[in-house]
Design a protein around this motif. Structure first.
Motif, mmCIF file in Angstrom:
data_model
loop_
_atom_site.group_PDB
_atom_site.id
_atom_site.type_symbol
_atom_site.label_atom_id
_atom_site.label_comp_id
_atom_site.label_asym_id
_atom_site.label_seq_id
_atom_site.Cartn_x
_atom_site.Cartn_y
_atom_site.Cartn_z
ATOM 1 N N TYR A 1 2.684 0.447 -9.007
ATOM 2 C CA TYR A 1 1.024 -0.215 -8.552
ATOM 3 C C TYR A 1 0.481 0.467 -7.181
ATOM 4 C CZ TYR A 1 1.328 -3.142 -11.858
ATOM 5 O OH TYR A 1 2.132 -3.831 -13.387
ATOM 6 N N ARG A 2 1.922 0.440 -5.994
ATOM 7 C CA ARG A 2 1.369 1.077 -4.693
ATOM 8 C C ARG A 2 0.180 2.338 -4.809
ATOM 9 N NH1 ARG A 2 6.246 -0.760 -0.905
ATOM 10 N NH2 ARG A 2 5.663 -2.828 -1.430
ATOM 11 N N ILE A 3 1.550 3.818 -5.371
ATOM 12 C CA ILE A 3 1.064 4.864 -5.823
ATOM 13 C C ILE A 3 -0.849 4.711 -6.010
ATOM 14 C CG2 ILE A 3 1.152 7.145 -7.146
ATOM 15 C CD1 ILE A 3 3.994 6.305 -6.183
ATOM 16 N N GLU B 1 -8.328 4.023 -4.157
ATOM 17 C CA GLU B 1 -7.865 3.232 -2.815
ATOM 18 C C GLU B 1 -9.097 4.697 -2.005
ATOM 19 O OE1 GLU B 1 -5.622 1.931 -0.474
ATOM 20 O OE2 GLU B 1 -6.252 -0.504 -0.852
ATOM 21 N N LYS B 2 -8.563 5.684 -2.648
ATOM 22 C CA LYS B 2 -8.751 7.416 -2.483
ATOM 23 C C LYS B 2 -9.926 7.759 -3.118
ATOM 24 C CE LYS B 2 -7.622 11.896 -2.377
ATOM 25 N NZ LYS B 2 -6.467 12.500 -2.148
ATOM 26 N N GLN C 1 -17.475 6.858 -2.454
ATOM 27 C CA GLN C 1 -18.576 6.198 -1.696
ATOM 28 C C GLN C 1 -19.309 7.294 -1.118
ATOM 29 O OE1 GLN C 1 -19.577 2.901 -1.694
ATOM 30 N NE2 GLN C 1 -20.983 3.266 -0.223
ATOM 31 N N ASP C 2 -18.291 8.386 -0.611
ATOM 32 C CA ASP C 2 -18.788 9.818 0.121
ATOM 33 C C ASP C 2 -19.558 10.095 -0.659
ATOM 34 O OD1 ASP C 2 -17.502 8.757 2.707
ATOM 35 O OD2 ASP C 2 -15.737 10.040 1.493
#
Length: 131
Positions: free
Chosen positions: A106-108, A114-115, A121-122
């Motif tokens: 889940y962290r990965i 998020e990336k 977003q960028d």
């Protein structure tokens, strides 16, 4: 029967019929008969005491055996509970490992999302700036 005037007593026996004994022998024979009777009575009393003791010991033996079986049952129950506890502990350790592995996934996944969000977003920010 015995004659009180004379120094002799008449005694009957099985083998010879009637026999004459002197008073001293007759008295000793009577004393010996009484002593034998007392001895037999004491032996009977002793036998009763021994029988009572044997009954008591048999009762105690039965009670000891019953308590021994209880103790064995309790020991087996404790062993079973310990094995069950150990099994549960191993299951929990496995579950913890599984959950840690899942948490790491889940962290990965979160970092990846998020990336991706940051890149999107960028891209959106650049697209808006281009207009």
């Amino acid at each position: 029967s015995c004659c009180s005037d004379s120094a002799e007593a008449v005694v009957s026996t099985q083998s010879t019929g009637i026999r004459v004994l002197d008073n001293e022998t007759s008295t000793k024979t009577s004393q010996l008969r009484e002593e034998c009777k007392e001895f037999v009575d004491k032996i009977d009393n002793f036998q009763q005491i021994v029988n009572g003791f044997i009954e008591l010991m048999e009762g105690l033996s039965t009670e000891v055996e019953r308590e021994k079986l209880k103790a064995i049952g309790a020991r087996n129950l404790l062993k079973s509970m310990a094995k069950q506890r150990e099994s549960q502990q191993q299951q929990l350790i496995g579950l913890i490992h599984e959950k840690r592995t899942q948490l790491e996934r889940y962290r990965i996944q979160l970092q990846s999302l998020e990336k991706a969000e940051s890149e999107q977003q960028d891209f959106i920010d650049q697209f808006i700036l281009q207009k």
